[in-house]
Design a protein around this motif. Structure first.
Motif, PDB file in Angstrom:
ATOM      1  N   ILE A   1       5.388 -30.829  29.715  1.00  0.00           N
ATOM      2  CA  ILE A   1       4.850 -31.369  28.459  1.00  0.00           C
ATOM      3  C   ILE A   1       5.913 -31.324  27.373  1.00  0.00           C
ATOM      4  CG2 ILE A   1       3.162 -30.980  26.621  1.00  0.00           C
ATOM      5  CD1 ILE A   1       1.258 -29.920  28.822  1.00  0.00           C
ATOM      6  N   LEU A   2       6.592 -30.197  27.270  1.00  0.00           N
ATOM      7  CA  LEU A   2       7.647 -30.063  26.254  1.00  0.00           C
ATOM      8  C   LEU A   2       8.796 -31.033  26.521  1.00  0.00           C
ATOM      9  CD1 LEU A   2       7.737 -26.183  25.811  1.00  0.00           C
ATOM     10  CD2 LEU A   2       7.067 -27.862  24.087  1.00  0.00           C
ATOM     11  N   GLN A   3       9.158 -31.194  27.786  1.00  0.00           N
ATOM     12  CA  GLN A   3      10.239 -32.129  28.114  1.00  0.00           C
ATOM     13  C   GLN A   3       9.879 -33.548  27.689  1.00  0.00           C
ATOM     14  OE1 GLN A   3      10.721 -31.467  32.315  1.00  0.00           O
ATOM     15  NE2 GLN A   3      11.951 -29.609  32.041  1.00  0.00           N
ATOM     16  N   ARG A   4       8.660 -33.957  27.936  1.00  0.00           N
ATOM     17  CA  ARG A   4       8.213 -35.291  27.540  1.00  0.00           C
ATOM     18  C   ARG A   4       8.304 -35.463  26.023  1.00  0.00           C
ATOM     19  NH1 ARG A   4       4.217 -38.302  30.828  1.00  0.00           N
ATOM     20  NH2 ARG A   4       4.262 -37.523  32.968  1.00  0.00           N
ATOM     21  N   ILE A   5       7.876 -34.446  25.300  1.00  0.00           N
ATOM     22  CA  ILE A   5       7.893 -34.542  23.838  1.00  0.00           C
ATOM     23  C   ILE A   5       9.319 -34.607  23.316  1.00  0.00           C
ATOM     24  CG2 ILE A   5       7.269 -33.373  21.693  1.00  0.00           C
ATOM     25  CD1 ILE A   5       4.899 -32.139  23.220  1.00  0.00           C
ATOM     26  N   GLU A   6      10.175 -33.751  23.851  1.00  0.00           N
ATOM     27  CA  GLU A   6      11.532 -33.657  23.302  1.00  0.00           C
ATOM     28  C   GLU A   6      12.372 -34.891  23.610  1.00  0.00           C
ATOM     29  OE1 GLU A   6      13.125 -29.585  22.235  1.00  0.00           O
ATOM     30  OE2 GLU A   6      12.757 -29.418  24.396  1.00  0.00           O
TER      31      GLU A   6
ATOM     32  N   ASN B   1      -4.468 -38.184  31.848  1.00  0.00           N
ATOM     33  CA  ASN B   1      -4.112 -38.430  30.447  1.00  0.00           C
ATOM     34  C   ASN B   1      -2.729 -37.935  30.043  1.00  0.00           C
ATOM     35  OD1 ASN B   1      -4.858 -35.664  30.562  1.00  0.00           O
ATOM     36  ND2 ASN B   1      -5.540 -35.690  28.422  1.00  0.00           N
ATOM     37  N   GLU B   2      -1.843 -37.670  31.010  1.00  0.00           N
ATOM     38  CA  GLU B   2      -0.507 -37.216  30.600  1.00  0.00           C
ATOM     39  C   GLU B   2       0.258 -38.291  29.842  1.00  0.00           C
ATOM     40  OE1 GLU B   2       0.290 -37.934  35.118  1.00  0.00           O
ATOM     41  OE2 GLU B   2      -1.418 -37.902  33.749  1.00  0.00           O
ATOM     42  N   GLN B   3      -0.097 -39.567  30.033  1.00  0.00           N
ATOM     43  CA  GLN B   3       0.546 -40.646  29.291  1.00  0.00           C
ATOM     44  C   GLN B   3       0.157 -40.646  27.812  1.00  0.00           C
ATOM     45  OE1 GLN B   3      -1.942 -40.987  31.396  1.00  0.00           O
ATOM     46  NE2 GLN B   3      -3.524 -42.176  30.363  1.00  0.00           N
ATOM     47  N   GLU B   4      -0.818 -39.823  27.439  1.00  0.00           N
ATOM     48  CA  GLU B   4      -1.285 -39.749  26.054  1.00  0.00           C
ATOM     49  C   GLU B   4      -0.510 -38.734  25.220  1.00  0.00           C
ATOM     50  OE1 GLU B   4      -4.113 -41.593  24.528  1.00  0.00           O
ATOM     51  OE2 GLU B   4      -3.232 -42.745  26.176  1.00  0.00           O
ATOM     52  N   ILE B   5       0.384 -37.990  25.850  1.00  0.00           N
ATOM     53  CA  ILE B   5       1.074 -36.918  25.134  1.00  0.00           C
ATOM     54  C   ILE B   5       1.843 -37.450  23.926  1.00  0.00           C
ATOM     55  CG2 ILE B   5       2.912 -35.189  25.311  1.00  0.00           C
ATOM     56  CD1 ILE B   5       2.002 -34.735  28.234  1.00  0.00           C
ATOM     57  N   LEU B   6       2.705 -38.431  24.129  1.00  0.00           N
ATOM     58  CA  LEU B   6       3.519 -38.938  23.016  1.00  0.00           C
ATOM     59  C   LEU B   6       2.690 -39.663  21.957  1.00  0.00           C
ATOM     60  CD1 LEU B   6       6.854 -40.062  24.717  1.00  0.00           C
ATOM     61  CD2 LEU B   6       6.360 -37.985  23.423  1.00  0.00           C
ATOM     62  N   PRO B   7       1.715 -40.506  22.327  1.00  0.00           N
ATOM     63  CA  PRO B   7       0.870 -41.087  21.283  1.00  0.00           C
ATOM     64  C   PRO B   7       0.163 -40.041  20.428  1.00  0.00           C
ATOM     65  CG  PRO B   7       0.610 -42.325  23.315  1.00  0.00           C
ATOM     66  CD  PRO B   7       1.442 -41.125  23.650  1.00  0.00           C
ATOM     67  N   LEU B   8      -0.278 -38.957  21.042  1.00  0.00           N
ATOM     68  CA  LEU B   8      -0.921 -37.891  20.278  1.00  0.00           C
ATOM     69  C   LEU B   8       0.064 -37.213  19.335  1.00  0.00           C
ATOM     70  CD1 LEU B   8      -3.114 -36.467  23.154  1.00  0.00           C
ATOM     71  CD2 LEU B   8      -4.010 -37.167  20.926  1.00  0.00           C
TER      72      LEU B   8
ATOM     73  N   PRO C   1      12.725 -34.149  18.888  1.00  0.00           N
ATOM     74  CA  PRO C   1      13.388 -32.850  19.047  1.00  0.00           C
ATOM     75  C   PRO C   1      12.569 -31.736  18.412  1.00  0.00           C
ATOM     76  CG  PRO C   1      14.947 -34.525  18.357  1.00  0.00           C
ATOM     77  CD  PRO C   1      13.600 -35.140  18.230  1.00  0.00           C
ATOM     78  N   LEU C   2      12.486 -30.627  19.126  1.00  0.00           N
ATOM     79  CA  LEU C   2      11.695 -29.482  18.686  1.00  0.00           C
ATOM     80  C   LEU C   2      12.560 -28.239  18.595  1.00  0.00           C
ATOM     81  CD1 LEU C   2       8.579 -29.910  21.031  1.00  0.00           C
ATOM     82  CD2 LEU C   2       8.784 -30.696  18.663  1.00  0.00           C
ATOM     83  N   GLU C   3      12.071 -27.263  17.848  1.00  0.00           N
ATOM     84  CA  GLU C   3      12.690 -25.945  17.839  1.00  0.00           C
ATOM     85  C   GLU C   3      11.585 -24.897  17.825  1.00  0.00           C
ATOM     86  OE1 GLU C   3      15.186 -26.048  14.445  1.00  0.00           O
ATOM     87  OE2 GLU C   3      13.563 -25.800  12.998  1.00  0.00           O
ATOM     88  N   PRO C   4      11.810 -23.756  18.486  1.00  0.00           N
ATOM     89  CA  PRO C   4      10.736 -22.758  18.615  1.00  0.00           C
ATOM     90  C   PRO C   4      10.421 -22.068  17.291  1.00  0.00           C
ATOM     91  CG  PRO C   4      12.778 -21.945  19.575  1.00  0.00           C
ATOM     92  CD  PRO C   4      13.021 -23.371  19.221  1.00  0.00           C
ATOM     93  N   LEU C   5       9.177 -21.637  17.187  1.00  0.00           N
ATOM     94  CA  LEU C   5       8.713 -20.845  16.059  1.00  0.00           C
ATOM     95  C   LEU C   5       8.241 -19.491  16.570  1.00  0.00           C
ATOM     96  CD1 LEU C   5       6.539 -23.457  14.120  1.00  0.00           C
ATOM     97  CD2 LEU C   5       8.664 -22.428  13.300  1.00  0.00           C
ATOM     98  N   PRO C   6       8.354 -18.441  15.760  1.00  0.00           N
ATOM     99  CA  PRO C   6       7.841 -17.141  16.199  1.00  0.00           C
ATOM    100  C   PRO C   6       6.317 -17.141  16.242  1.00  0.00           C
ATOM    101  CG  PRO C   6       8.536 -17.051  13.901  1.00  0.00           C
ATOM    102  CD  PRO C   6       8.962 -18.395  14.414  1.00  0.00           C
TER     103      PRO C   6
END
Length: 353
Positions: free
Chosen positions: A230-235, A187-194, A239-244
């Motif tokens: 997973i993060l690379q696929r999303i970004e 199910n790694e292809q489901e990451i972006l649809p989710l 684009p993401l930025e970290p949260l504390p």
């Protein structure tokens, strides 16, 4: 399935913080209310091992609502602030709102949450909220219906879980955490649809590395999609930025969409273990205390309860178990990532996530 009722427990006096052998405080309790589940997810309860002939625990061995509430009260007296109800599938326990109301009435409980597969939320969400449940976590491993049905392995359609999530939002829950276990080749292809589906402030989407919980899911390292991937696929798309972190013991690394589209988390328990900050105790539905998700043997609380132990005797027992705790399975596994540690482990369905 069965029903129970009762009155709220009395107040508990909070004692000094209880710490284990590595200095980790006891602040989180996960209570399993049943070992049964209506799904047969391949990474948790594969059908070939949990089929029609599988013997689940008889009612007499399952903790009653009164016993569960008493255990919770004792743990709160030792410093626990957060209680999460798990299973199996906890919503299979009839009249669960009765237990939730009892737990919500315990002074010192600051966060009362529940993890579910979402299959029964359409009908139960309003009662859960009215009883005092603070938050919900719902497991959604795919949006593609064929993939979702294959992963739950009982042909349950994803639209019914999504309808349950909508019902929970209408009942006043939010933000709702959405948990996705990512398995290589499944199910790694489901990451972006989710990510697209669960953008926005009403959700917190969390991706979880496929773990070697229990002994039955055939875990191998090559099935793990690392959190960094997973993060690379999303970004690539968002684009993401970290949260504390909210707290040192938080298991997910938090990120937010730079355009304000909500929050995402990744739980990297395989590739970047976080054992040294773990503050969670688990009690199975038959009253065994586990100090790690990967323990094989639990400590028997049910016998103490049913043999007439006082609250102080129960507290002394828990305190003694926690003081001796030195679990760090995931850190040890990280030194030999190609093979899981050859130790007996409790099944996920017995002690929850």
């Amino acid at each position: 399935m069965y029903s129970e009722s009762g009155t709220a427990p009395t107040a508990t006096t909070v004692s000094p913080v209880v710490r284990d052998g590595l200095g980790r405080a006891l602040t989180d309790l996960r209570l399993s209310v049943t070992d049964r589940c209506n799904f047969r997810c391949t990474y948790c309860m594969p059908k070939e091992l949990f089929g029609a002939s599988h013997a689940f625990l008889p009612k007499s061995e399952i903790l009653s609502f009164e016993e569960l509430a008493r255990i919770a009260q004792v743990f709160v007296g030792l410093g626990v602030e957060k209680i999460r109800l798990t299973g199996g599938e906890p919503l299979l326990r009839r009249e669960l709102d009765v237990l939730i109301a009892r737990l919500a009435a315990i002074p010192g409980v600051q966060d009362l949450t529940l993890t579910t597969n979402g299959s029964a939320l359409v009908n139960l969400a309003p009662a859960l909220r009215a009883a005092g449940l603070s938050r919900l976590t719902v497991s959604v491993d795919a949006l593609d219906d064929a993939v979702f049905r294959a992963m739950n392995d009982v042909d349950f359609p994803v639209h019914r879980v999504l309808a349950g999530i909508d019902a929970a939002l209408e009942a006043g829950f939010g933000p709702i955490k959405i948990n996705t276990v990512v398995k290589r080749g499944v199910n790694e292809q489901e990451i972006l649809p989710l990510v697209r589906r669960f953008r926005g402030p009403q959700y917190v989407l969390r991706f979880i590395e496929y773990m070697d919980v229990g002994n039955s899911n055939g875990w191998r390292m090559e099935h793990v999609v690392p959190a960094r991937e997973i993060l690379q696929r999303i970004e690539q798309a968002f684009p993401l930025e970290p949260l504390p972190a909210h707290a040192p013991s938080e298991v997910a690394r938090r990120y937010r969409h730079r355009d304000g589209g909500g929050e995402i988390g990744v739980i990297s328990s395989v590739t970047a273990p976080f054992c040294r900050d773990c503050t969670r105790a688990r009690v199975s539905s038959d009253g065994k205390l586990y100090t790690c998700l990967f323990n094989g043997q639990g400590h028997d609380l049910r016998s103490l309860l049913r043999d007439g132990a006082t609250d102080e005797e129960l507290a002394d027992f828990v305190r003694g178990v926690w003081h001796k705790r030195d679990d760090r399975y995931s850190e040890l596994r990280a030194h030999q990532p190609q093979q899981p540690q050859q130790v007996a482990k409790a099944e996920m369905s017995r002690i929850g996530g």
